[in-house]
Design an enzyme around this catalytic site. Structure first.
Site, PDB file in Angstrom:
ATOM      1  N   ASN A 206      -4.198   2.959  17.859  1.00 16.40           N
ATOM      2  CA  ASN A 206      -2.969   3.029  17.056  1.00 16.40           C
ATOM      3  C   ASN A 206      -2.158   1.757  17.221  1.00 16.40           C
ATOM      4  O   ASN A 206      -2.556   0.837  17.931  1.00 16.40           O
ATOM      5  CB  ASN A 206      -2.148   4.269  17.428  1.00 16.40           C
ATOM      6  CG  ASN A 206      -1.790   4.263  18.901  1.00 16.40           C
ATOM      7  OD1 ASN A 206      -1.110   3.371  19.379  1.00 16.40           O
ATOM      8  ND2 ASN A 206      -2.269   5.248  19.636  1.00 16.40           N
ATOM      9  N   ASP A 274      -4.952  11.201  20.448  1.00 20.81           N
ATOM     10  CA  ASP A 274      -5.063  12.640  20.665  1.00 20.81           C
ATOM     11  C   ASP A 274      -6.518  13.109  20.790  1.00 20.81           C
ATOM     12  O   ASP A 274      -6.780  14.150  21.369  1.00 20.81           O
ATOM     13  CB  ASP A 274      -4.383  13.396  19.511  1.00 20.81           C
ATOM     14  CG  ASP A 274      -2.864  13.237  19.578  1.00 20.81           C
ATOM     15  OD1 ASP A 274      -2.342  13.159  20.708  1.00 20.81           O
ATOM     16  OD2 ASP A 274      -2.215  13.164  18.524  1.00 20.81           O
ATOM     17  N   ASP A 300      -3.496  16.482  27.372  1.00 19.06           N
ATOM     18  CA  ASP A 300      -2.131  15.968  27.251  1.00 19.06           C
ATOM     19  C   ASP A 300      -1.642  15.570  28.654  1.00 19.06           C
ATOM     20  O   ASP A 300      -1.406  16.433  29.514  1.00 19.06           O
ATOM     21  CB  ASP A 300      -1.237  17.053  26.636  1.00 19.06           C
ATOM     22  CG  ASP A 300       0.108  16.498  26.234  1.00 19.06           C
ATOM     23  OD1 ASP A 300       0.733  15.798  27.061  1.00 19.06           O
ATOM     24  OD2 ASP A 300       0.532  16.758  25.104  1.00 19.06           O
ATOM     25  N   ILE A 301      -1.513  14.277  28.868  1.00 15.14           N
ATOM     26  CA  ILE A 301      -1.200  13.765  30.218  1.00 15.14           C
ATOM     27  C   ILE A 301       0.206  14.200  30.627  1.00 15.14           C
ATOM     28  O   ILE A 301       0.442  14.652  31.749  1.00 15.14           O
ATOM     29  CB  ILE A 301      -1.319  12.215  30.251  1.00 15.14           C
ATOM     30  CG1 ILE A 301      -2.683  11.788  29.702  1.00 15.14           C
ATOM     31  CG2 ILE A 301      -1.119  11.688  31.662  1.00 15.14           C
ATOM     32  CD1 ILE A 301      -2.824  10.297  29.453  1.00 15.14           C
TER      33      ILE A 301
HETATM   34  N1  CTP Z   1       1.158  12.320  25.438  1.00 12.20           N
HETATM   35  C1  CTP Z   1       0.362  12.323  26.567  1.00 12.20           C
HETATM   36  N2  CTP Z   1      -0.961  12.621  26.476  1.00 12.20           N
HETATM   37  C2  CTP Z   1      -1.520  12.898  25.295  1.00 12.20           C
HETATM   38  C3  CTP Z   1      -0.726  12.902  24.118  1.00 12.20           C
HETATM   39  C4  CTP Z   1       0.603  12.598  24.224  1.00 12.20           C
HETATM   40  O1  CTP Z   1       0.867  12.054  27.668  1.00 12.20           O
HETATM   41  N3  CTP Z   1      -2.822  13.178  25.256  1.00 12.20           N
HETATM   42  C5  CTP Z   1       2.590  12.049  25.563  1.00 12.20           C
HETATM   43  C6  CTP Z   1       3.058  10.731  24.967  1.00 12.20           C
HETATM   44  O2  CTP Z   1       2.975   9.679  25.912  1.00 12.20           O
HETATM   45  C7  CTP Z   1       4.504  11.050  24.587  1.00 12.20           C
HETATM   46  C8  CTP Z   1       4.440  12.521  24.218  1.00 12.20           C
HETATM   47  O3  CTP Z   1       3.273  13.044  24.839  1.00 12.20           O
HETATM   48  O4  CTP Z   1       5.358  10.938  25.678  1.00 12.20           O
HETATM   49  C9  CTP Z   1       4.410  12.792  22.745  1.00 12.20           C
HETATM   50  O5  CTP Z   1       3.350  12.065  22.164  1.00 12.20           O
HETATM   51  P1  CTP Z   1       3.127  12.120  20.589  1.00 12.20           P
HETATM   52  O6  CTP Z   1       1.925  11.296  20.262  1.00 12.20           O
HETATM   53  O7  CTP Z   1       4.409  11.827  19.896  1.00 12.20           O
HETATM   54  O8  CTP Z   1       2.856  13.645  20.383  1.00 12.20           O
HETATM   55  P2  CTP Z   1       1.555  14.491  20.323  1.00 12.20           P
HETATM   56  O9  CTP Z   1       1.581  15.456  21.440  1.00 12.20           O
HETATM   57  O10 CTP Z   1       0.350  13.647  20.245  1.00 12.20           O
HETATM   58  O11 CTP Z   1       1.815  15.294  18.989  1.00 12.20           O
HETATM   59  P3  CTP Z   1       1.591  14.860  17.466  1.00 12.20           P
HETATM   60  O12 CTP Z   1       0.571  13.746  17.463  1.00 12.20           O
HETATM   61  O13 CTP Z   1       1.088  16.108  16.851  1.00 12.20           O
HETATM   62  O14 CTP Z   1       2.934  14.429  16.947  1.00 12.20           O
END
Ligand code: CTP
Length: 402
Positions: A206, A274, A300-301
């Protein structure tokens, strides 16, 4: 009241010199003693009288003076200070210090100093970007000088770009944090994108540059918080003083986070992919009209850390990069991911967020208290956030300065 902190402030010639008057006023109001040295060019922008009126202290000129040397010589002056701040710092002084010059009063003080030296560069964008200046800057950073800024913006010469002196707020914040070192606190910050390889030469990723997370780690580090930056593939230039673990994939980022727990503060600024693929060992050939790639959800970390039963940090901060319904989606994430604060930013506007030097964010706390940080340089956004973090951990800046 006895003044307990002493700053030797060196003002070199640049239009930004006039802004330093506010900085002196602020230091003095916090009971910090300030002695100043002005270069000849700086005297064209600010007068010794205005500075001594505000600092209520001696103003030196950049020359060896038999009377002043008798009163306090250049060695004694460099020992007197708890730290040295050069603001604004011109390309010329940066060149002199980087090369160990001893050809005037200021340069001998710097050469003889055994204290931390901070510089706030200010110059034209082309001068700043010039390889000669960048080589000098790299030399300084490798020798433990601390650079504050420069920031990006409209320059006095009319051009636009990097070279503007960091704001007085940012300079003051960095200096006060240096005095407030709190090595007891530990933090980790994730930043940048992750890369999920499809085959050895192709990947899903990204637009994240990693700059906001990097600036946060830098400011926390400067505030004396022992900070580990877990950085995905990012091209940003990083200071040597930052403790960085470089990772590529989301799984590697997760492993690095696990290895660096426990911490008091965890900030998740990374734009983690993701999904990952089953990486092929060989380059995929286009044999068919279509290609399907099976994606598997990455862990999700942030959620893993915020819901950890024994290692949950006292403060968990997430980011929510959204293109629409920003506050609503961010609030949802705050709840779903069990963090204490979520920093919402609009990534649909190209002048802020991903790949920009500026950002505009809203800090949403559990309980839905919202604080907006209007559009500004990412370094400044980081300073404001770190200030808020320090406040939460009750590191009262003014109190510990006295
Ligand atoms: N994050 C994480 N690990 C992942 C996905 C997200 O730690 N596998 C953390 C990001 O660093 C950020 C928060 O979760 O602090 C939100 O990330 P974001 O990409 O905005 O949200 P998503 O959970 O991926 O949701 P979506 O893509 O559906 O908006």
């Amino acid at each position: 009241m006895e003044k307990t902190k002493k700053i030797l402030l060196i003002i070199t010639g640049g239009i930004a010199a006039y802004k330093i008057l506010d900085l002196i006023r602020s230091f003095v109001s916090q009971n910090i003693e300030v002695k100043t040295i002005l270069t000849k060019t700086a005297e064209e922008f600010v007068t010794p009288l205005s500075i001594s009126s505000l600092s209520k202290n001696k103003v030196y000129r950049n020359q060896f003076d038999i009377n002043e040397e008798a009163e306090m010589d250049h060695i004694a002056l460099s020992r007197w200070a708890d730290l040295i701040l050069i603001a604004p710092a011109t390309a010329n002084i940066i060149e002199n210090i980087a090369n160990g010059s001893a050809n005037d009063f200021i340069n001998t003080i710097i050469l003889a100093s055994n204290k931390k030296i901070f510089l706030a560069p200010a110059m034209n964008v082309k001068m700043w970007e010039n390889e000669a200046t960048q080589i000098n800057v790299t030399k300084l950073e490798s020798r433990n000088f601390i650079l504050i800024g420069p920031s990006i913006g409209q320059l006095a010469c009319g051009e636009y770009g990097e070279g503007r002196m960091a704001s007085i707020n940012e300079i003051e914040f960095t200096i006060k944090n240096h005095f407030n070192k709190n090595k007891k606190l530990k933090a980790l910050v994730t930043a940048g994108p992750t890369r999920e390889y499809i085959d050895p030469v192709r990947y899903i990723s990204n637009e994240s540059s990693g700059l906001q997370g990097y600036q946060l780690a830098k400011k926390m580090n400067e505030a004396g918080i022992q900070t580990k930056l877990i950085l995905g593939p990012s091209k940003i230039k990083v200071d040597q003083g930052i403790d960085i673990v470089r990772v590529t994939t989301a799984n590697e980022m997760l492993d690095a986070v696990k290895e660096n727990l426990p911490v008091d503060i965890a900030i998740f600024a990374a734009a983690v992919a993701d999904f990952r693929t089953n990486q092929k060992d060989f380059k995929i050939k286009k044999n068919n009209d279509e290609l399907s790639i099976k994606l598997h959800e990455n862990k999700d970390i942030l959620k893993f850390v915020s819901t950890h039963n024994s290692l949950r940090p006292k403060l968990v901060v997430g980011f929510a990069a959204e293109t629409n319904d920003i506050i609503k989606f961010a609030k949802d994430k705050l709840g779903k991911k069990h963090c204490d604060w979520i920093i919402a930013n609009d990534v649909s506007d190209k002048s802020i967020g991903f790949n920009s030097h500026n950002n505009e964010v809203s800090i949403i706390q559990k309980g839905n208290d919202i604080e907006k940080i209007t559009k500004r340089d990412k370094a400044e956004v980081a300073s404001i956030l770190v200030k808020k973090i320090l406040k939460k951990f009750s590191v009262n800046e003014n109190k510990s300065l006295n």
